[in-house]
Design a protein around this motif. Structure first.
Motif, PDB file in Angstrom:
ATOM      1  N   GLN A  66       0.839  -1.189   0.000  1.00 39.27           N
ATOM      2  CA  GLN A  66       0.000   0.000   0.000  1.00 39.27           C
ATOM      3  C   GLN A  66       0.871   1.234   0.000  1.00 39.27           C
ATOM      4  O   GLN A  66       1.873   1.302   0.712  1.00 39.27           O
TER       5      GLN A  66
ATOM      6  N   GLY B 154      -4.731  -0.721   5.071  1.00 44.16           N
ATOM      7  CA  GLY B 154      -3.630  -1.407   5.740  1.00 44.16           C
ATOM      8  C   GLY B 154      -2.654  -0.435   6.370  1.00 44.16           C
ATOM      9  O   GLY B 154      -2.931   0.758   6.537  1.00 44.16           O
TER      10      GLY B 154
ATOM     11  N   GLY C   5       2.582   0.143   3.910  1.00 41.62           N
ATOM     12  CA  GLY C   5       2.691  -1.306   3.918  1.00 41.62           C
ATOM     13  C   GLY C   5       3.667  -1.854   4.944  1.00 41.62           C
ATOM     14  O   GLY C   5       4.202  -1.129   5.773  1.00 41.62           O
TER      15      GLY C   5
ATOM     16  N   THR D 284      -3.272  -9.267   8.612  1.00 41.87           N
ATOM     17  CA  THR D 284      -3.713  -8.031   7.973  1.00 41.87           C
ATOM     18  C   THR D 284      -3.660  -8.103   6.449  1.00 41.87           C
ATOM     19  O   THR D 284      -4.285  -7.299   5.769  1.00 41.87           O
ATOM     20  N   TRP D 285      -2.910  -9.073   5.920  1.00 43.59           N
ATOM     21  CA  TRP D 285      -2.776  -9.191   4.466  1.00 43.59           C
ATOM     22  C   TRP D 285      -2.509 -10.660   4.119  1.00 43.59           C
ATOM     23  O   TRP D 285      -1.403 -11.044   3.759  1.00 43.59           O
TER      24      TRP D 285
ATOM     25  N   ARG E 203      -2.279 -13.054   1.930  1.00 44.39           N
ATOM     26  CA  ARG E 203      -2.164 -13.421   0.527  1.00 44.39           C
ATOM     27  C   ARG E 203      -0.770 -13.972   0.258  1.00 44.39           C
ATOM     28  O   ARG E 203       0.205 -13.482   0.822  1.00 44.39           O
TER      29      ARG E 203
ATOM     30  N   TRP F 151      -2.266  -4.477  -5.296  1.00 45.38           N
ATOM     31  CA  TRP F 151      -1.129  -3.968  -4.555  1.00 45.38           C
ATOM     32  C   TRP F 151      -0.670  -2.638  -5.155  1.00 45.38           C
ATOM     33  O   TRP F 151      -0.964  -2.301  -6.301  1.00 45.38           O
TER      34      TRP F 151
END
Length: 246
Positions: free
Chosen positions: A59, A66, A70, A103-104, A106, A137
């Motif tokens: 981010q 987020g 990032g 939080t992410w 992936r 992203w």
């Protein structure tokens, strides 16, 4: 911080921290430091480093829900290759602490390669979607260039005027006159240049920056400011090349 040092036969040198894959120092063959690093920045891994080249992912700033800029800049990366004048670092989903992963969540892999070629520093930034689902992203290489005097430095011949927070469409080449030499900045793969300096008031309000630090740097960063989709199994590559012009 655990650090990697690389150098070229002509005397150019760079220092990279595994914390954030952060380029802490780049000196050209004449021995001059070309990056700004705040003397008030925490260097113990407790916070993002102020200066050098922070790595932004997934981010940009607060353009999302987020962490600001990032988690890549505060994660511990792995060294996956090194020679005398180059080094490559990696960060994957499995390297993240559980709290960050939540939080992410992936699957991804980042690769960042640094290479010295005479008075040129070449960075290659790779983002891979190693999962089964698409993800969005954004990212950047948030480069803090050292300048002799911010008020006297120029970008493509234009002088800076006060605090900056500009997003410019990507162009292949920019030229920055630092007052201690001219740097040619080239990028491929990114969609914008971001030009930033907090100005006097912004520096005074920033805890990890001395009040006068705004005079000593300008950030010019190749970026993908808005989130874009990376398909499952796909890979994106961006290049940022900085050269001292004779």
């Amino acid at each position: 911080m655990n650090e990697i040092r690389i150098s070229s036969p002509d005397g150019a040198a760079a220092t990279i921290s595994l914390f954030g894959a952060h380029l802490m120092s780049w000196k050209t063959a004449d021995g001059k430091e070309r990056l700004f690093l705040s003397q008030r920045s925490a260097l113990d891994g407790s916070a993002a480093v102020r200066g050098g080249v922070p790595v932004i992912f997934p981010q940009f700033a607060t353009r999302g829900d987020g962490l600001r800029h990032g988690f890549a800049r505060t994660a511990t990366w792995r060294a996956v290759g090194q020679g005398d004048s180059w080094a490559e670092l990696a960060l994957a989903q499995s390297d993240l602490p559980a709290a960050t992963f939540k939080t992410w969540p992936r699957a991804f892999e980042l690769r960042l390669r640094f290479e010295l070629k005479g008075n040129t520093l070449a960075l290659r930034y790779i983002v891979r979607n190693s999962g089964m689902q698409d993800f969005q992203w954004a990212g950047a290489l948030h480069t803090y260039f050292a300048v002799a005097d911010f008020a006297q430095a120029t970008l493509d011949g234009a002088r800076f005027d006060g605090a900056l927070d500009e997003i410019r469409p990507a162009t292949p080449v920019l030229r920055l006159d630092t007052g201690a030499g001219t740097l040619q900045l080239e990028q491929q793969g990114f969609s914008e240049w971001v030009v930033w300096n907090p100005g006097a008031e912004g520096a005074a309000a920033t805890a990890d920056m001395d009040d006068g630090d705004f005079r000593r740097f300008v950030c010019i960063e190749p970026a993908r400011v808005d989130k874009q989709v990376l398909a499952a199994g796909a890979e994106w590559t961006g290049h940022h090349t900085i050269s001292l012009i004779p």
